[in-house]
Design an enzyme around this catalytic site. Structure first.
Site, PDB file in Angstrom:
ATOM      1  N   GLU A   1      10.353  -4.981   4.534  1.00  0.00           N
ATOM      2  CA  GLU A   1      10.571  -6.327   4.052  1.00  0.00           C
ATOM      3  C   GLU A   1      10.110  -6.487   2.176  1.00  0.00           C
ATOM      4  OE1 GLU A   1       9.458  -4.866   6.065  1.00  0.00           O
ATOM      5  OE2 GLU A   1       9.376  -5.838   8.417  1.00  0.00           O
TER       6      GLU A   1
ATOM      7  N   LYS B   1      10.037  -0.003  13.944  1.00  0.00           N
ATOM      8  CA  LYS B   1      10.670  -0.293  13.032  1.00  0.00           C
ATOM      9  C   LYS B   1      11.399   1.131  13.180  1.00  0.00           C
ATOM     10  CE  LYS B   1       5.829  -0.392   9.559  1.00  0.00           C
ATOM     11  NZ  LYS B   1       5.621  -0.325   9.190  1.00  0.00           N
TER      12      LYS B   1
ATOM     13  N   GLU C   1      -4.415  -6.103  15.346  1.00  0.00           N
ATOM     14  CA  GLU C   1      -3.721  -4.704  14.391  1.00  0.00           C
ATOM     15  C   GLU C   1      -4.972  -3.858  14.343  1.00  0.00           C
ATOM     16  OE1 GLU C   1      -2.394  -3.930   9.934  1.00  0.00           O
ATOM     17  OE2 GLU C   1      -0.022  -3.976  11.639  1.00  0.00           O
TER      18      GLU C   1
ATOM     19  N   HIS D   1      -4.378 -32.605  19.583  1.00  0.00           N
ATOM     20  CA  HIS D   1      -3.482 -33.266  19.346  1.00  0.00           C
ATOM     21  C   HIS D   1      -1.927 -32.135  20.085  1.00  0.00           C
ATOM     22  CE1 HIS D   1      -5.489 -37.153  18.622  1.00  0.00           C
ATOM     23  NE2 HIS D   1      -5.406 -36.057  17.290  1.00  0.00           N
TER      24      HIS D   1
ATOM     25  N   GLY E   1      -4.820  -1.567   5.078  1.00  0.00           N
ATOM     26  CA  GLY E   1      -3.894  -2.497   4.833  1.00  0.00           C
ATOM     27  C   GLY E   1      -5.150  -4.822   5.269  1.00  0.00           C
ATOM     28  N   ARG E   2      -5.001  -4.470   6.181  1.00  0.00           N
ATOM     29  CA  ARG E   2      -5.629  -5.821   6.743  1.00  0.00           C
ATOM     30  C   ARG E   2      -7.391  -5.693   5.697  1.00  0.00           C
ATOM     31  NH1 ARG E   2      -4.821  -2.543  10.351  1.00  0.00           N
ATOM     32  NH2 ARG E   2      -5.787  -1.135  11.919  1.00  0.00           N
TER      33      ARG E   2
ATOM     34  N   LYS F   1       0.450  -1.241   0.166  1.00  0.00           N
ATOM     35  CA  LYS F   1      -0.037  -0.284  -0.095  1.00  0.00           C
ATOM     36  C   LYS F   1       0.444   1.503   0.126  1.00  0.00           C
ATOM     37  CE  LYS F   1      -3.157   2.487   2.407  1.00  0.00           C
ATOM     38  NZ  LYS F   1      -4.504   2.091   3.888  1.00  0.00           N
TER      39      LYS F   1
HETATM   40  O1  F6P Z   1       3.681  -2.473  10.026  1.00  0.00           O
HETATM   41  C1  F6P Z   1       1.978  -2.747   9.557  1.00  0.00           C
HETATM   42  C2  F6P Z   1       1.848  -2.525   8.283  1.00  0.00           C
HETATM   43  O2  F6P Z   1       1.958  -1.313   7.853  1.00  0.00           O
HETATM   44  C3  F6P Z   1       0.158  -3.053   8.226  1.00  0.00           C
HETATM   45  O3  F6P Z   1      -0.838  -2.584   8.672  1.00  0.00           O
HETATM   46  C4  F6P Z   1       0.630  -3.649   6.641  1.00  0.00           C
HETATM   47  O4  F6P Z   1      -0.935  -4.738   6.106  1.00  0.00           O
HETATM   48  C5  F6P Z   1       2.119  -4.094   6.483  1.00  0.00           C
HETATM   49  O5  F6P Z   1       2.484  -3.332   7.402  1.00  0.00           O
HETATM   50  C6  F6P Z   1       2.436  -3.831   4.637  1.00  0.00           C
HETATM   51  O6  F6P Z   1       2.251  -2.686   3.826  1.00  0.00           O
HETATM   52  P1  F6P Z   1       2.341  -2.473   2.620  1.00  0.00           P
HETATM   53  O7  F6P Z   1       0.938  -2.898   2.544  1.00  0.00           O
HETATM   54  O8  F6P Z   1       2.061  -0.789   3.081  1.00  0.00           O
HETATM   55  O9  F6P Z   1       3.351  -2.853   2.622  1.00  0.00           O
END
Ligand code: F6P
Length: 545
Positions: free
Chosen positions: A210, A510, A351, A382, A265-266, A204
Site C-alpha cells: 500500500e 498478503k 495485532e 446514539h 510497528g505498532r 519500517k
Molecule cells: O501488515 C501488518 C504490518 O506489518 C504492521 O505490523 C505494520 O505496522 C504495518 O504492516 C506497516 O508496516 P511497515 O511499517 O513495514 O510498512
C-alpha cells in the site's frame, strides 16, 4: 529454557475461578453500600492519569487472588526482562525497546540510545526548519503541507497523535494516506499543491505494498506538476529500517531517518515515525509527549503490582476474559480529539494479542486478545450504547475523560462530562422492573400499559466500567495514556503466555493477494483457486469489460 506455565496451571487460577463463580451473583452497587471508601481505595494515579476501577464486579479478595496470579506468572521479572532488552519477541529473536525512544537516559542501552538521540536531533531540526518556513520545494515555494504515507503502525499512531493534539497545531498541515484504495491519495491531493507539499514515507520494512504504491503515485504527481527528478528529494523523506530499499526508491540516505528492528510497528509513534506529529505540534510539544510516556514507563517499571496501573488494567482484562466469559473490550473517549483512539488501540491490542499459540508454540484453549472497539462519547450513545445497556454481551468499558476542554466552551463540556459519568453510573445501576413501571406511571401511562411496556425499559445493570481521567488532554497526558495501554497489552500477553511483538497472522493474506492480483491480470491463468474466489474473480473481470 523451561516452558512457561500456562494460565490455567498457575496455582491461584482455581482460587480466582472460585471468586468468579461467587461474584457472578454479586452487585457492584452493593460493594459501594458496604464500603464507603471503595471509590477511594479503587483509584490509582500515575503520570497525570487517574484510574477509577471501583465500578467493577470485583471484590478486594478477588483482586488479591488475581494479584497472586501476577506473582506466579512472574510479572515483575517479565517487566524487568522487557526493559533490560531481553529478546522478548522470541519468534523474531529481538528485544522490544520502544520505551528507549522516549527515555531521557540510556538505561543500559548505550549504543542504541546514542542512535535514538541522534535521530531525535534530526527530527527536531527537520520540524523546526519546516515550522520556520525554511524548507522550500522545487519551485522555491515554502512547504505548507505534509503528507504521511504509511499504514498500520506507520499511520495509526501519528494520525491519532496529530488529531488528538490539534489544539497545539502549528502552521503546517499534516495529512495521512494509508489505504490501498487510490481514492485515499486522490482525495488528499485534491486540495494540495505539489510545490508546497512534502511527503514522509513511513514504512519500517519499506516493502509494504500500500505504502509503496501510494508513494509511487505521489512521485508521479510531483513529476507531472513540473518537478525535475533531481528536485524530488526536496519533497520526500523516508522513515525506515530498510535504508537500501528507500535509496533504491530514490530517496537518498541524507533524506532517510532510521528505525530499528527492536521497535515494533505498532509501538513506533515515539520514533521518527512520529515525525509528522513533531512537525504538526512543534518539537517542544512532541518532547512533552515523549516525556509523558516515559513517566508512565517509570511508574510501570517501579510500582508494586497492586499500585501498578497497566498491570491492574491487565488483571481486569484477564478477570473478564478468562473468568467471566467476556470476548470484547470497549474504549469510549469522551473527547472529540481522541476520536481515533479506538482505531489505534485496535492495532495495538489485537495485532499484539490476537494469538492462539504460546511463546513455546503450544496451542492455547483459553481466550486471548479480545475484540476492542468503541468510539467517542457522545456519538456512541446514539448508536451502540443500547447494546451496552441491554444487550446480552458482557462488554467491560474504559471511559477516557479529560476534565477540561481546550475549546473555552466550559458549559457545553460540562454536559459532555455529565454524559460520561452518567453512562458509567447507568451501566452499573441499571433499572429494575419496579423502577421502570414507576417511571412509566409518572409519565402518565395507565397501569396496564405501564406493566406491559416496563420489561422493555428494564436494564440489568451491574455492567462494569473503569474511568480514566486527566486534568487536560495535552502532549504529556496523551503520551502517558498510550504508554498505559501499551504496557497493559504487554502484561496481558504475559498472562496468556503469548508473544505480543510479532504478527505472523498478517502474512498469508498478503501472499495470497499477490497470486490473486496475477490471476486478475491474466486472461487464461493456469492458477486455480476455490470455487468462490474463482467466481468473484470472473465477476470482477466481467465488470472491467
Ligand atoms: O501488515 C501488518 C504490518 O506489518 C504492521 O505490523 C505494520 O505496522 C504495518 O504492516 C506497516 O508496516 P511497515 O511499517 O513495514 O510498512
Amino acid at each position: 529454557m523451561t516452558p512457561r506455565t500456562l494460565l490455567p496451571d498457575l496455582q491461584a487460577y482455581s482460587e480466582v475461578k472460585t471468586h468468579a463463580a461467587t461474584l457472578k451473583q454479586a452487585s457492584i452497587e452493593r460493594f459501594f453500600e458496604a464500603d464507603d471508601s471503595r471509590a477511594e481505595t479503587c483509584t490509582l494515579e500515575a503520570a497525570g492519569l487517574q484510574l477509577d476501577y471501583s465500578k467493577h464486579l470485583l471484590s478486594h479478595d478477588a483482586l488479591a487472588s488475581l494479584l497472586k496470579l501476577a506473582t506466579q506468572a512472574e510479572l515483575q521479572q517479565r517487566i524487568a526482562d522487557l526493559f533490560s532488552g531481553k529478546p522478548v519477541n522470541n519468534t523474531e529473536d529481538r528485544p522490544a525497546l520502544h520505551m528507549l525512544l522516549r527515555a531521557s537516559s540510556s538505561g543500559g542501552h548505550k549504543e542504541k540510545f546514542k542512535d535514538v538521540v541522534a535521530t531525535r536531533a534530526r527530527m527536531q531540526a527537520i520540524a523546526q526548519r519546516l515550522n520556520r518556513g525554511e524548507h522550500t520545494g522545487y519551485s522555491g515555494t515554502v512547504i505548507t503541507d505534509v503528507v504521511n504515507i504509511g499504514i498500520g503502525g506507520s499511520d495509526l499512531g501519528p494520525r491519532l497523535v496529530t488529531s488528538a493534539l490539534k489544539p497545539f497545531q502549528g502552521d503546517i498541515r499534516c495529512h495521512y494516506v494509508a489505504n490501498a484504495d487510490p481514492a485515499d491519495l486522490q482525495d488528499t491531493l485534491l486540495h494540495l499543491s505539489p510545490a508546497s507539499t512534502l511527503f514522509i514515507i513511513c514504512s519500517k520494512s519499506f516493502r509494504t505494498e500500500e505504502t509503496l504504491e501510494n508513494s509511487l503515485e505521489a512521485r508521479a504527481w510531483m513529476l507531472t506538476a513540473g518537478a525535475k527528478a533531481t528536485e524530488l528529494e526536496k519533497h520526500f523523506l523516508a522513515i525506515t529500517t530498510n535504508l537500501q530499499a528507500a535509496e533504491e526508491f530514490g530517496i537518498p540516505s541524507s533524506h532517510c531517518l532510521p528505525l530499528w528492528d527492536w521497535v515494533g510497528g505498532r509501538y513506533s509513534v515515539w520514533s521518527a515515525i512520529g515525525l509528522s506529529c513533531a512537525i504538526a505540534v512543534g518539537w517542544e510539544r512532541f518532547a512533552e509527549f515523549l516525556a509523558g510516556a516515559a513517566s508512565m514507563d517509570q511508574h510501570f517499571r517501579t510500582s508494586a503490582p497492586s499500585d501498578n496501573m497497566p498491570l491492574l488494567m491487565s488483571l481486569l482484562e484477564l478477570w473478564y476474559c478468562n473468568f467471566l466469559g467476556a470476548k470484547n473490550h470497549v474504549v469510549l473517549p469522551y473527547d472529540h480529539s481522541l476520536e481515533r483512539l479506538p482505531n489505534f488501540l485496535q492495532q495495538l491490542t489485537m495485532e499484539s494479542n490476537g494469538k492462539r499459540v504460546s511463546v513455546d508454540g503450544e496451542s492455547l484453549d483459553y481466550t486471548t486478545g479480545p475484540v476492542l472497539w468503541g468510539s467517542t462519547g457522545t456519538l456512541g450513545q446514539h448508536s451502540f450504547h443500547q447494546l451496552l445497556h441491554q444487550g446480552q454481551l458482557l462488554c467491560p468499558v474504559d471511559f477516557v475523560l479529560p476534565l477540561t476542554t481546550h475549546t473555552g466552551m466550559a458549559h457545553q463540556h460540562l454536559n459532555l462530562v455529565a454524559n460520561c459519568l452518567a453512562q458509567s453510573r447507568t451501566l452499573m445501576l441499571g433499572r429494575s422492573l419496579q423502577a421502570a413501571t414507576d417511571a412509566l406511571l409518572q409519565r402518565g401511562l395507565g397501569i396496564e400499559k405501564a406493566e406491559k411496556l416496563a420489561p422493555h425499559l428494564v436494564m440489568p445493570g451491574n455492567r462494569p466500567s473503569s474511568v480514566i481521567t486527566m486534568e487536560s488532554l495535552n502532549p504529556a497526558t496523551l503520551g502517558a495514556l498510550l504508554a498505559l495501554y501499551e504496557h497493559r497489552t504487554f502484561c496481558s500477553a504475559q498472562f496468556w503466555t503469548i508473544n505480543p511483538f510479532d504478527q505472523w497472522g498478517v502474512e498469508l493474506g498478503k501472499e495470497i493477494s499477490v497470486g490473486i492480483a496475477q490471476k486478475l491480470q491474466e486472461s487464461d491463468s493456469k492458477i486455480t483457486m476455490d470455487g468462490a474466489t474463482e467466481r468473484l474473480i470472473q465477476r470482477w473481470k466481467n465488470a472491467q469489460k
